[in-house]
Enzyme design. Structure first.
Site, short mmCIF file in Angstrom:
data_model
loop_
_atom_site.label_atom_id
_atom_site.label_comp_id
_atom_site.label_asym_id
_atom_site.label_seq_id
_atom_site.Cartn_x
_atom_site.Cartn_y
_atom_site.Cartn_z
N SER A 12 0.83 -1.21 0.00
CA SER A 12 0.00 0.00 0.00
C SER A 12 0.86 1.26 0.00
O SER A 12 0.48 2.28 -0.58
CB SER A 12 -0.99 -0.01 1.17
OG SER A 12 -0.31 0.09 2.40
N MET A 89 10.78 -6.52 4.59
CA MET A 89 10.98 -7.09 5.93
C MET A 89 12.31 -7.84 6.03
O MET A 89 12.36 -9.03 6.36
CB MET A 89 9.80 -8.01 6.27
CG MET A 89 8.46 -7.29 6.18
SD MET A 89 8.39 -5.72 7.07
CE MET A 89 7.71 -6.28 8.61
N LEU A 91 16.80 -6.99 6.80
CA LEU A 91 17.85 -6.00 7.07
C LEU A 91 18.67 -5.76 5.82
O LEU A 91 18.93 -6.67 5.04
CB LEU A 91 18.77 -6.49 8.19
CG LEU A 91 18.17 -6.56 9.60
CD1 LEU A 91 19.22 -7.07 10.58
CD2 LEU A 91 17.66 -5.20 10.04
N HIS A 108 8.58 2.91 9.40
CA HIS A 108 8.29 1.94 10.46
C HIS A 108 7.05 2.39 11.23
O HIS A 108 6.94 3.57 11.58
CB HIS A 108 9.50 1.81 11.39
CG HIS A 108 9.30 0.74 12.43
ND1 HIS A 108 9.38 -0.61 12.13
CD2 HIS A 108 8.97 0.83 13.73
CE1 HIS A 108 9.12 -1.30 13.23
NE2 HIS A 108 8.88 -0.46 14.21
C1 GAR Z 1 3.93 -0.71 6.75
O1 GAR Z 1 3.02 -0.44 7.79
C2 GAR Z 1 5.35 -0.42 7.20
O2 GAR Z 1 5.43 0.63 8.11
C3 GAR Z 1 5.77 -1.72 7.82
O3 GAR Z 1 5.22 -2.70 6.97
C4 GAR Z 1 3.98 -2.21 6.44
C5 GAR Z 1 3.94 -2.49 4.95
O4 GAR Z 1 2.66 -2.24 4.43
N1 GAR Z 1 7.19 -1.83 7.94
C6 GAR Z 1 7.84 -2.39 8.97
O5 GAR Z 1 7.26 -2.91 9.90
C7 GAR Z 1 9.35 -2.32 8.88
N2 GAR Z 1 9.97 -2.70 10.11
P1 GAR Z 1 2.43 -2.13 2.86
O6 GAR Z 1 3.07 -3.38 2.22
O7 GAR Z 1 0.94 -2.13 2.68
O8 GAR Z 1 3.08 -0.86 2.37
#
Ligand code: GAR
Length: 192
Positions: A12, A89, A91, A108
C-alpha cells in the site's frame, strides 16, 4: 530522483508513492520495485502501473551479499539514485549500504526507538501505550535504527482495536512518506 522501492507484502505504501508521482506531488520516477517474496501483492500493483519489478527468492542465493549484488546490478541498470523501503521485511547489508550511503530510507509503524522489529502495532497495543505513530529514518546496519527524518503520532483510545490502530497508522504512512521524500528532494538531497 530515480527512485527504487523495496517491498515484501501488500504494497500500500508503494501504491501511495505511485499515486503521488502520477498526481505531481512527488518529483520522482519509480524506476524499479524490488520484491523478496515472489507473488506478493505489491508485484501486481507495480505491473498495473507498468513499473519494472526485480523479484527474487533469497533462498536461491548464497547469502545476503550475493542477492544484494544481484539487486545492485538491477539498480544500476535502471540508474536508481535513492531507495525507499516500504514494508521490506529484511535488514539491508553492507553491499547496498556501501553503494547508497544516506540514500536508503525506511518507514516503520511506531515512534522509534520504541517498538522496533516485527508487528510494531501489536507491540504498542500489547504494551498499552496511548500514543504510537510512524517514523521515517535513514537506514543503517541495525534493525529500525538510523537517523530519524520525520515522525507523526497516532493516539490509541480505549475503543481502539489493533485493526483500527493499523488503519490510522497506514493512513498517516500513505501521506507522510511521499510528502517527506518530496521535502528531501526540495531541500536538495544530493542524490548523486
Ligand atoms: C507498513 O506499515 C510499514 O510501516 C511496515 O510494513 C507495512 C507495509 O505495508 N514496515 C515495517 O514494519 C518495517 N519494520 P504495505 O506493504 O501495505 O506498504
Amino acid at each position: 530522483m530515480k527512485l527504487a522501492v523495496f517491498a515484501s507484502g501488500s504494497g500500500s505504501n508503494f501504491q501511495a508513492f505511485a499515486e503521488a508521482v502520477e498526481e505531481g506531488r512527488l518529483d520522482a520516477e519509480i524506476v524499479l520495485l524490488v520484491c523478496d517474496r515472489p507473488g506478493a501483492l505489491v508485484e501486481g500493483r507495480a505491473a498495473a502501473k507498468d513499473i519494472p519489478v526485480f523479484s527474487f527468492d533469497p533462498k536461491a542465493y548464497d547469502g545476503k551479499a550475493a542477492f544484494e549484488r544481484a539487486i545492485l546490478s538491477e539498480l544500476k541498470k535502471k540508474g536508481a539514485d535513492f531507495i525507499a523501503l516500504a514494508g521490506y521485511m529484511r535488514l539491508i547489508g553492507p553491499v547496498l549500504l556501501g553503494a547508497y550511503p544516506r540514500r536508503i530510507m525506511n518507514i516503520h509503524p511506531s515512534l522509534l526507538p520504541a517498538f522496533p522489529g516485527l508487528d510494531a502495532i501489536g507491540q504498542a497495543f500489547d504494551a498499552g501505550v496511548k500514543l504510537t505513530g510512524v517514523t521515517l529514518h535513514y537506514v543503517d546496519e541495525g534493525m529500525d535504527t538510523g537517523p530519524i527524518i520525520a515522525q507523526e503520532a497516532v493516539r490509541i483510545h480505549e475503543s481502539d482495536t489493533r485493526e483500527t490502530v493499523q488503519k490510522k497508522v497506514q493512513t498517516i504512512e500513505h501521506s507522510l512518506y511521499p510528502k517527506t521524500l518530496q521535502q528531501l528532494i526540495e531541500k536538495g538531497v544530493n542524490v548523486k
